[in-house]
Write a protein that holds these residues in place. Structure first.
Motif, PDB file in Angstrom:
ATOM      1  N   THR A 169       0.832  -1.203   0.000  1.00 26.36           N
ATOM      2  CA  THR A 169       0.000   0.000   0.000  1.00 26.36           C
ATOM      3  C   THR A 169       0.866   1.253   0.000  1.00 26.36           C
ATOM      4  OG1 THR A 169      -1.679  -1.240   1.216  1.00 26.36           O
ATOM      5  CG2 THR A 169      -1.961   1.125   1.109  1.00 26.36           C
ATOM      6  N   THR A 170       1.997   1.206   0.706  1.00 26.33           N
ATOM      7  CA  THR A 170       2.941   2.323   0.671  1.00 26.33           C
ATOM      8  C   THR A 170       3.429   2.571  -0.742  1.00 26.33           C
ATOM      9  OG1 THR A 170       3.692   1.905   2.929  1.00 26.33           O
ATOM     10  CG2 THR A 170       5.185   3.135   1.508  1.00 26.33           C
ATOM     11  N   LEU A 171       3.741   1.509  -1.474  1.00 27.45           N
ATOM     12  CA  LEU A 171       4.275   1.650  -2.824  1.00 27.45           C
ATOM     13  C   LEU A 171       3.225   2.186  -3.795  1.00 27.45           C
ATOM     14  CD1 LEU A 171       6.432  -1.589  -2.890  1.00 27.45           C
ATOM     15  CD2 LEU A 171       7.263   0.776  -2.854  1.00 27.45           C
ATOM     16  N   VAL A 172       1.974   1.773  -3.615  1.00 25.98           N
ATOM     17  CA  VAL A 172       0.898   2.360  -4.423  1.00 25.98           C
ATOM     18  C   VAL A 172       0.830   3.867  -4.184  1.00 25.98           C
ATOM     19  CG1 VAL A 172      -1.607   2.495  -4.716  1.00 25.98           C
ATOM     20  CG2 VAL A 172      -0.495   0.268  -4.556  1.00 25.98           C
ATOM     21  N   ALA A 173       0.861   4.256  -2.918  1.00 29.36           N
ATOM     22  CA  ALA A 173       0.777   5.673  -2.565  1.00 29.36           C
ATOM     23  C   ALA A 173       1.943   6.468  -3.124  1.00 29.36           C
ATOM     24  CB  ALA A 173       0.718   5.829  -1.047  1.00 29.36           C
ATOM     25  N   ALA A 174       3.117   5.866  -3.137  1.00 30.48           N
ATOM     26  CA  ALA A 174       4.316   6.559  -3.583  1.00 30.48           C
ATOM     27  C   ALA A 174       4.423   6.668  -5.093  1.00 30.48           C
ATOM     28  CB  ALA A 174       5.558   5.843  -3.044  1.00 30.48           C
ATOM     29  N   LEU A 175       3.858   5.702  -5.825  1.00 27.79           N
ATOM     30  CA  LEU A 175       4.177   5.597  -7.248  1.00 27.79           C
ATOM     31  C   LEU A 175       3.007   5.743  -8.219  1.00 27.79           C
ATOM     32  CD1 LEU A 175       6.654   2.575  -7.029  1.00 27.79           C
ATOM     33  CD2 LEU A 175       7.207   5.018  -7.017  1.00 27.79           C
ATOM     34  N   ASP A 176       1.810   5.421  -7.815  1.00 27.21           N
ATOM     35  CA  ASP A 176       0.672   5.486  -8.746  1.00 27.21           C
ATOM     36  C   ASP A 176       0.474   6.926  -9.209  1.00 27.21           C
ATOM     37  OD1 ASP A 176      -1.713   5.464 -10.108  1.00 27.21           O
ATOM     38  OD2 ASP A 176      -2.869   4.498  -8.522  1.00 27.21           O
ATOM     39  N   PRO A 177       0.671   7.213 -10.496  1.00 23.43           N
ATOM     40  CA  PRO A 177       0.579   8.597 -10.972  1.00 23.43           C
ATOM     41  C   PRO A 177      -0.818   9.176 -10.900  1.00 23.43           C
ATOM     42  CG  PRO A 177       0.731   7.099 -12.829  1.00 23.43           C
ATOM     43  CD  PRO A 177       0.968   6.276 -11.593  1.00 23.43           C
ATOM     44  N   ASP A 178      -1.814   8.319 -10.825  1.00 23.06           N
ATOM     45  CA  ASP A 178      -3.202   8.783 -10.803  1.00 23.06           C
ATOM     46  C   ASP A 178      -3.791   8.811  -9.395  1.00 23.06           C
ATOM     47  OD1 ASP A 178      -3.287   9.001 -13.624  1.00 23.06           O
ATOM     48  OD2 ASP A 178      -3.631   6.836 -13.779  1.00 23.06           O
ATOM     49  N   MET A 179      -2.940   8.602  -8.397  1.00 25.74           N
ATOM     50  CA  MET A 179      -3.457   8.559  -7.031  1.00 25.74           C
ATOM     51  C   MET A 179      -4.053   9.903  -6.619  1.00 25.74           C
ATOM     52  SD  MET A 179      -4.189   7.058  -4.287  1.00 25.74           S
ATOM     53  CE  MET A 179      -3.619   5.476  -4.921  1.00 25.74           C
TER      54      MET A 179
END
Length: 321
Positions: free
Chosen positions: A270-280
């Motif tokens: 979940t940390t990595l999604v938050a850090a990297l997803d450009p559409d977050m």
């Protein structure tokens, strides 16, 4: 993000978003061995090519095994250890100076900050040398100060990830008594909930306060993770853990979903999604790699600015960018 969930691993996230870490300069706080911080840093290095990982922690010698693990999986990544005691505002200020000089020497800016370090349910009451309840100081004030002191070193479009917890459901910020009567009215779980609510509110404030940097910030509940040293470091007994679950259940109206345990590989996803997803979505609160809603007190706009002003007062410095 619905294709991801509770059991998603960091490696799975990196298969989709690795290119967004390539060439980036990334700061991770609290990356001691066998923690979510170290797992996050190692996973980033193993599955992408960041230019530089800065690891901020209490003991340089303790972080050396993590540095070696990173070099083993990717020898091309530059790694720098930043010694810092997060319970000391003076140490945080010294760390910020060291980070700034390190970045200047590399002619680089910070692309991602992962404010991962934290303590949980500290018992009995402990105040820092600056006079603040330890969980509020370490989990929130230190990261508030560090992130703001590094403003000039932030890249345009910087991403700031603040690790929080569903423990924020235990309770809100005690605006008039954040120190629990200097310990006389202390409850370790209410103090933990206060600090975790602060993490979410801080995320919601960052893009508004750092609009010129086009900053985006996300708060992350990583889940209940097996193998991390958080509980061990905080001396959380089974009895104390049960008390925390009971408090959270009461605040959830008597219905608290069972917390399924995760391993470290699942915990960092979940940390990595938050850090990297450009559409977050900016200011989002993530659980199991997906956006969810925090408690009302952790998303109220009035509380967002109230916390910023309180934090400025406590660290003794105003931040206007």
């Amino acid at each position: 993000m619905s294709q991801y969930g509770h059991s998603t691993t960091g490696a799975e996230i990196m298969r989709r978003f690795s290119s967004y870490a390539d060439g980036k300069t990334i700061l991770v706080t609290g990356p001691s061995p066998s923690t979510l911080g170290s797992e996050t840093a190692i996973t980033l290095a193993k599955h992408s090519h960041p230019a530089h990982l800065l690891l901020l922690g209490r003991s340089a010698s303790k972080l050396e095994p993590v540095v070696e693990s990173i070099r083993t999986v990717n020898s091309t990544v530059k790694v720098t250890i930043i010694p810092c005691e997060l319970s000391s505002l003076a140490s945080v200020r010294s760390a910020a100076v060291l980070i700034s000089s390190t970045l200047a020497a590399a002619n680089a800016k910070l692309d991602i900050i992962i404010n991962n370090a934290g303590i949980m349910a500290v018992s009995p009451y402990r105040a820092t040398g600056d006079g603040f309840e330890s969980q509020f100081a370490v989990n929130h004030l230190s990261h508030f100060l560090l992130t703001n002191l590094l403003y000039a070193d932030l890249a345009q479009g910087v991403r700031v990830v603040n690790l929080t917890s569903n423990g924020h459901e235990i309770g809100p910020i005690r605006w008039d008594d954040y120190n629990f009567g200097e310990g006389r009215e202390y409850d370790p779980w209410l103090a933990y909930g206060q600090s975790k609510s602060a993490n979410i509110l801080f995320s919601k404030a960052i893009s508004r306060k750092m609009a010129k940097k086009q900053a985006k910030s996300i708060a992350v509940h990583p889940g209940m993770v097996l193998g991390t040293s958080l509980c061990a470091n905080s001396n959380v007994s089974k009895e104390l853990l049960d008390q925390g679950i009971e408090l959270a259940t009461q605040n959830a109206g008597g219905e608290l979903p069972p917390a399924s345990l995760k391993n470290l590989e699942q915990g960092c996803s979940t940390t990595l999604v938050a850090a990297l997803d450009p559409d977050m979505e900016d200011g989002a609160y993530l659980t199991d790699c997906n956006i969810t809603e925090p408690k009302p007190w952790a998303k109220d706009d009035e509380n967002v600015f109230k916390l910023w002003e309180l934090s400025e007062r406590l660290v003794g410095e105003k931040f206007e960018f």
